[in-house]
Enzyme design. Structure first.
Site, PDB file in Angstrom:
ATOM      1  N   HIS A  13       0.843  -1.187   0.000  1.00  0.00           N
ATOM      2  CA  HIS A  13       0.000   0.000   0.000  1.00  0.00           C
ATOM      3  C   HIS A  13       0.876   1.234   0.000  1.00  0.00           C
ATOM      4  O   HIS A  13       1.949   1.247   0.589  1.00  0.00           O
ATOM      5  CB  HIS A  13      -0.886   0.022   1.254  1.00  0.00           C
ATOM      6  CG  HIS A  13      -1.916  -1.052   1.250  1.00  0.00           C
ATOM      7  ND1 HIS A  13      -3.207  -0.823   0.859  1.00  0.00           N
ATOM      8  CD2 HIS A  13      -1.838  -2.356   1.562  1.00  0.00           C
ATOM      9  CE1 HIS A  13      -3.891  -1.952   0.937  1.00  0.00           C
ATOM     10  NE2 HIS A  13      -3.092  -2.890   1.364  1.00  0.00           N
ATOM     11  N   THR A  14       0.357   2.282  -0.664  1.00  0.00           N
ATOM     12  CA  THR A  14       1.106   3.542  -0.660  1.00  0.00           C
ATOM     13  C   THR A  14       1.031   4.143   0.726  1.00  0.00           C
ATOM     14  O   THR A  14      -0.034   4.519   1.189  1.00  0.00           O
ATOM     15  CB  THR A  14       0.472   4.533  -1.656  1.00  0.00           C
ATOM     16  OG1 THR A  14       0.335   3.901  -2.910  1.00  0.00           O
ATOM     17  CG2 THR A  14       1.347   5.760  -1.789  1.00  0.00           C
ATOM     18  N   THR A  15       2.153   4.227   1.418  1.00  0.00           N
ATOM     19  CA  THR A  15       2.128   4.819   2.743  1.00  0.00           C
ATOM     20  C   THR A  15       2.685   6.223   2.717  1.00  0.00           C
ATOM     21  O   THR A  15       2.277   7.080   3.483  1.00  0.00           O
ATOM     22  CB  THR A  15       2.946   3.981   3.746  1.00  0.00           C
ATOM     23  OG1 THR A  15       4.211   3.701   3.137  1.00  0.00           O
ATOM     24  CG2 THR A  15       2.233   2.690   4.063  1.00  0.00           C
ATOM     25  N   ASN A 117      -5.460   2.168   0.068  1.00  0.00           N
ATOM     26  CA  ASN A 117      -4.338   2.240  -0.874  1.00  0.00           C
ATOM     27  C   ASN A 117      -4.603   3.403  -1.813  1.00  0.00           C
ATOM     28  O   ASN A 117      -4.905   3.219  -2.985  1.00  0.00           O
ATOM     29  CB  ASN A 117      -4.234   0.923  -1.645  1.00  0.00           C
ATOM     30  CG  ASN A 117      -3.026   0.920  -2.564  1.00  0.00           C
ATOM     31  OD1 ASN A 117      -2.146   1.770  -2.451  1.00  0.00           O
ATOM     32  ND2 ASN A 117      -2.982  -0.019  -3.493  1.00  0.00           N
TER      33      ASN A 117
END
Lengths: 236, 248
Positions: A13-15, A117
């Site tokens: 996931h884009t963190t 995400n």
């Protein structure tokens, strides 16, 4: 790096974003909408790509800009182009309006947010359709707003005072452009991730017009800098 | 012609180049009671004759709203019509959810036609036994489409389908040049006049067996209620297309 087979099984996931674009400022004027953004993509605190043209024309009368993760911006441009292309398949002369793009992007962003995400972007869609101006903001959560003026990133903090003092939605194109240039002057001074080269674009009833990048006026010849008053204190 | 040799399924051509199963499906449409549609620059009107299976039964509805800006009138197998109606309604809702605007009419008719064609090219399926008249308004203008079990679709200024529809079409051929500039009221009266040509001698139009649906650029799809229908049917006695010409 040692390849860890466990990581590839997990959903990534884009963190946090990696390559990011700066603030976007968009204003409606009498007869259209004008958008400005700088030409920098930062790699963290490094000013990595300094000549990036970040304004995408998704259809004849719609433009799309965003701040945040630049690879997500590029992906969204591809997604929006798909919609216009599928219109060709039906061959019925019906093309999406700017509002259709704005709502589509809002739905897309919301869907990604629900999966934790997100598309790491603050999006601005600007257009002109059927005699009406359109300016929409879609944020990272999928919140959808239509407005006369829109700012993302640090511009929301530094520039709203300038906009409310010097702009109204009935001004001319040149007046609106001047307000945007003033805003980017201030941003370059105060925002560490801002750049002094910006690109403007406007949409009116003839369609979208993208301009060449221009350098924002800056002033560095203050007497304090020239005389280097502080330095004398330290040379002993 | 030894039809029975070539009409078992959709995947068999006849030597004359016909698909008999598809043609038989179009017959089912011709057996349905008449429905017609006509459009002007601003409005579309759908008129249909409702059948009553027996005196104890209600009248079978023939017009269905798909969305605020679109409606259909059906002729043929009502059960098949329900399936297509549900599909069209779902597509409109999804489009509205994604784009916050109305599904372009021609595009939806195209989708229905694709779906219908699919049923004509399989050994295990049969074509839909229903023809639709799709009335709709979108940024491209005012539309009236007809869809067929064959998967073809056509755009019309006015059209009638179902049993005895030729009589209505003959009426249209004489007067359709007036429709473009007609008011909504004139359009409704033309529609009812055309239906009147198609009813049997011992039948008469009344507010129970006729259904009229109207759609306009600023008018969401609505049915005329019983009182309005009665008034229009009464006006039919004094209505003549000739008087419309004199006005212009």
């Amino acid at each position: 790096m040692i390849f860890n087979p466990e990581f590839s099984a997990q959903q990534q996931h884009t963190t946090s974003p990696i390559v990011t674009g700066g603030s976007v400022i968009a204003l409606a004027y009498k007869g259209g909408v004008v958008v400005g953004v700088d030409t920098l993509c930062s790699y963290g605190s490094m000013a990595d790509f300094k000549n990036v043209e970040k304004i995408a024309q998704v259809s004849k009368n719609t433009i799309y800009v965003s701040s945040g993760e630049f690879s997500d911006f590029q992906q969204v441009v591809r997604e929006l182009a798909k919609i216009d292309r599928s219109a060709l398949q039906y061959d019925d002369g019906v093309h999406p309006s700017p509002r259709d793009y704005g709502n589509y992007l809002a739905r897309l962003s919301y869907k990604r947010r629900c999966k934790i995400n997100p598309l790491y972007l603050q999006n601005v869609i600007a257009g002109f359709h059927n005699g009406e101006r359109y300016l929409g903001l879609v944020d990272i959560y999928g919140t959808y707003l239509e407005s006369n003026f829109v700012t993302t990133g640090f511009a929301s903090y530094f520039c709203k005072a300038i906009i409310s003092n010097y702009w109204n939605d009935n001004c001319t194109l040149d007046q609106a452009k001047q307000v945007i240039r003033e805003c980017f002057k201030v941003l370059f001074c105060r925002d560490c991730r801002a750049h002094d080269v910006i690109q403007l674009a406007y949409v009116d009833e003839q369609g979208a017009h993208l301009e060449q990048p221009e350098r924002v006026e800056t002033k560095w010849d203050f007497s304090g800098f020239k005389n280097r008053a502080n330095e004398k204190l330290h040379t002993q | 012609m030894l039809k029975h040799l070539y009409d078992t399924d959709c995947v068999t051509w006849s030597p004359q180049g016909k698909l008999f199963q598809v043609e038989y499906a179009m017959e089912a449409v011709k057996q349905g009671s008449i429905c017609l549609g006509l459009k002007s620059n601003e409005n579309v009107v759908l008129c249909s004759l409702k059948r009553q299976p027996s005196e104890l039964a209600g009248y079978q509805e023939k017009q269905f709203k798909i969305d605020d800006h679109m409606a259909i009138a059906i002729a043929g197998l009502t059960a098949d019509a329900r399936v297509l109606c549900k599909y069209m309604r779902t597509e409109c809702l999804e489009y509205k959810y994604t784009y916050e605007s109305h599904h372009p009419v021609g595009r939806l008719v195209f989708k229905v036609a694709e779906k219908s064609q699919h049923k004509t090219q399989s050994g295990a399926k049969r074509p839909y036994g229903v023809g639709l008249l799709v009335a709709g308004i979108d940024p491209n203008g005012v539309h009236l489409f007809e869809t067929c079990p064959s998967g073809n679709y056509y755009e019309y200024k006015c059209q009638a389908i179902g049993s005895r529809s030729q009589a209505a079409r003959t009426y249209f051929e004489s007067w359709f040049h007036l429709f473009e500039k007609s008011t909504l009221e004139q359009l409704i009266l033309h529609g009812l006049s055309a239906i009147k040509k198609a009813i049997m001698e011992d039948e008469e139009l009344n507010e129970k067996n006729v259904e009229v649906g109207i759609l306009g650029k600023n008018l969401k799809f609505t049915h005329l209620n019983a009182q309005e229908l009665k008034d229009y049917i009464t006006k039919l006695d004094t209505f003549s297309p000739n008087s419309q010409i004199q006005q212009e």
